[in-house]
Design an enzyme around this catalytic site. Structure first.
Site, PDB file in Angstrom:
ATOM      1  N   LYS A   1       0.160   5.652   8.102  1.00 33.93           N
ATOM      2  CA  LYS A   1       0.770   5.791   6.778  1.00 33.93           C
ATOM      3  C   LYS A   1      -0.292   5.958   5.698  1.00 33.93           C
ATOM      4  CE  LYS A   1       2.188   1.959   4.874  1.00 33.93           C
ATOM      5  NZ  LYS A   1       1.307   1.781   3.671  1.00 33.93           N
TER       6      LYS A   1
ATOM      7  N   SER B   1       0.868  -1.189   0.000  1.00 34.41           N
ATOM      8  CA  SER B   1       0.000   0.000   0.000  1.00 34.41           C
ATOM      9  C   SER B   1       0.893   1.224   0.000  1.00 34.41           C
ATOM     10  CB  SER B   1      -0.914   0.005   1.236  1.00 34.41           C
ATOM     11  OG  SER B   1      -1.829  -1.054   1.187  1.00 34.41           O
TER      12      SER B   1
ATOM     13  N   LYS C   1      -7.233   1.927  -2.805  1.00 37.27           N
ATOM     14  CA  LYS C   1      -6.859   1.454  -1.466  1.00 37.27           C
ATOM     15  C   LYS C   1      -6.884   2.599  -0.454  1.00 37.27           C
ATOM     16  CE  LYS C   1      -5.407  -0.970   1.975  1.00 37.27           C
ATOM     17  NZ  LYS C   1      -4.265  -1.870   2.015  1.00 37.27           N
TER      18      LYS C   1
END
Length: 295
Positions: free
Chosen positions: A240, A97, A172
């Site tokens: 993140k 990701s 995502k």
């Protein structure tokens, strides 16, 4: 015919993906900087590689399961990286990701070396990977995404082509916004139920099938109630991803006030020493974050 797959990155997620690929008859070669992580998969039948180049040299497809654009770049283009061993036409599937813009740059550089690239980040975590029920969102050319599916069908029950390279990573980020907000909402609702004297353990069943229902409610409210902090994900990884979503929002001038609050809560818990804990540790926000949690 078995797929010949190189797996670069054998952490919790990579290990689950690798395990499932082995169980479904694929030929897997694994590389991770940590020999102990490799040994988990070699014990199950994977071939051991001491460099990413070595793993790529015996494979037609390379899966990356890593944690940042910097690490992905080093694994692919660094010394003894994928590009040093991969044959022309090798398909790289990045299941990490990372930032969509970084993905586009990496894919462009790979194309210059005759390699194909699909970004296919995931939702569902290690438990879903182990039973072949991940949700995957893919970015790349139609043919490359179709070819990637020949491998990824072993780990995913929901696979969607979202558009060109980078579209998977963008999707995502949207997924993580929805998950982050849902985790926090369920944790907050759990604490309200506890403080109000309602049996919070009954709430998932009581709300099942209604508009408030969700996979996170069903899985996590019972864990929030009992403070079951088994590690299936990390709070700092959510930081993140929420950072990435906020970066994208700044580029698109999109207002995201709820995401900002959610990100701040996750940052506070990370600063309190809980970054390595599962999302279940969001309950510590309501009770006073602790620096150590017993396993």
């Amino acid at each position: 015919m078995s797929n010949k797959v190189a797996l670069i990155g054998a952490g919790a997620m990579g290990s689950a993906i690798g395990t499932r690929l082995l169980q479904t008859g694929n030929v897997l070669t694994v590389f991770d900087l940590d020999p102990e992580k490799r040994s988990v998969l070699t014990a199950l039948g994977a071939l051991d590689a001491t460099t990413a180049a070595q793993a790529a040299s015996v494979s037609d497809t390379v899966i990356l399961s890593l944690n940042s654009p910097k690490i992905v770049r080093a694994a692919v283009f660094g010394e003894d990286g994928v590009t040093d061993g991969a044959k022309p036409g090798t398909l790289i599937i990045d299941m990490s990701s990372i930032d969509p813009e970084a993905t586009k740059e990496l894919a462009s550089e790979a194309a210059e070396k005759g390699l194909r690239w699909v970004d296919s980040p995931l939702s569902g975590g290690a438990p879903k990977a182990l039973i072949g029920q991940l949700t995957l969102m893919a970015g790349g050319s139609e043919q490359d995404v179709a070819d990637a599916h020949e491998v990824l069908k072993h780990v995913a029950s929901n696979y969607t082509h979202m558009g060109p390279v980078g579209a998977g990573q963008t999707t995502k980020l949207i997924n993580q916004v929805l998950c982050g907000l849902n985790f926090l909402a369920v944790a907050e609702a759990t604490q309200l139920a506890l403080d109000a004297g309602v049996d919070a353990a009954k709430i998932p069943q009581a709300l099942k099938g209604g508009r408030a229902d969700s996979a996170i409610l069903q899985e996590y409210m019972p864990r929030f109630v009992t403070k079951d902090y088994r590690r299936t994900g990390r709070i700092d990884n959510m930081v993140k991803d929420l950072n990435g979503a906020q970066d994208l929002a700044r580029r698109t001038n999109t207002a995201m006030p709820l995401t900002a609050v959610c990100a701040e809560v996750h940052r506070m818990l990370t600063a309190a020493g809980l970054g390595g804990e599962d999302q279940a540790a969001l309950m510590e926000f309501f009770t006073g974050a602790k620096r150590e949690i017993s396993p």
